[in-house]
Design a protein around this motif. Sequence first.
Motif, PDB file in Angstrom:
ATOM      1  N   SER A 165      -3.012 -12.976  -4.460  1.00  0.00           N
ATOM      2  CA  SER A 165      -4.280 -13.101  -3.736  1.00  0.00           C
ATOM      3  C   SER A 165      -5.423 -12.345  -4.407  1.00  0.00           C
ATOM      4  O   SER A 165      -6.409 -12.011  -3.760  1.00  0.00           O
ATOM      5  N   THR A 202      -4.199 -23.669  -4.353  1.00  0.00           N
ATOM      6  CA  THR A 202      -5.152 -22.637  -3.928  1.00  0.00           C
ATOM      7  C   THR A 202      -6.452 -22.820  -4.696  1.00  0.00           C
ATOM      8  O   THR A 202      -6.719 -22.136  -5.685  1.00  0.00           O
ATOM      9  N   GLU A 253      -8.342 -25.862   0.358  1.00  0.00           N
ATOM     10  CA  GLU A 253      -6.951 -26.154   0.031  1.00  0.00           C
ATOM     11  C   GLU A 253      -6.889 -27.563  -0.560  1.00  0.00           C
ATOM     12  O   GLU A 253      -7.482 -28.510  -0.044  1.00  0.00           O
TER      13      GLU A 253
END
Length: 262
Positions: A165, A202, A253
């Motif tokens: 992340s 992502t 997404e």
Amino acid sequence: GDKKKRTGHRRGKRDTGVKLRRKITNAINDESYYLAEQLILSHYNRLKSTDQPAAFETLYNGASDLLKAGQGNEGGSLATTLVKEYSESKTTPSTQLVDGLQTLFALFQKDCVKPRLEFMKEAIKWTAEHGSCPHGDPRLHTDLARYHDRRKEYAEAHRHYVRGSRPGDHARCVMEWVRQGYPSERDLFVTRGVLEYLCVETMKNANTFFENCVKAIDNEGKGQESEGEGESRRGPLINFCEFCMSFLGTPAELNVSGLSAE
């Protein structure tokens, strides 16, 4: 009479638990780490069938205490056992449990590599199988990526950053990695990162990663232009990535399989 018997039974179990925890503490203080590990496992097995949360807490605290004492093998073994028990019991990876695993990972000594990696491998596997992310919890991937990054193990760091992340950190890592290869390969490194982010769906991270890489490339280009060089300017692959980012639109997404089918 029955009430007194039940009360006495519970008190007896508490007294036994207190004595056992005292033995564990004494064993760690006496540097009898293997004995401490076996006592912790014994206490865990006693609690496992009757009080699962307390049993998990026993393993967690035992692993934490041993790791704080610098015992990566014994502490790592207990930490790995804890994660395997989470998995076996189909426990859902809550934020609190994942936070706890991150804390354990941080407690390993720098030279304790194998048990640390084995523990994190099991942790990611558990979150992949029983959590909401099929690739494993991004927080764990980020911790592992940063671990490899600090050790200059760029290939491993890259693999976990993609599933993590922190795309900004990933971009910085990749631009450092590039310097170990040929300058002509720079755009390949960046493009691979972008495409791998798209494969794990992502888009937001792909954008951030790409933007940070382009910023670094442009900054390098400015420095070289002043020296009369232009080799660091954007190449065709960077322009291709930029087109992809533009074509795919705003960060969201992405259904890559659907895009591929078209």
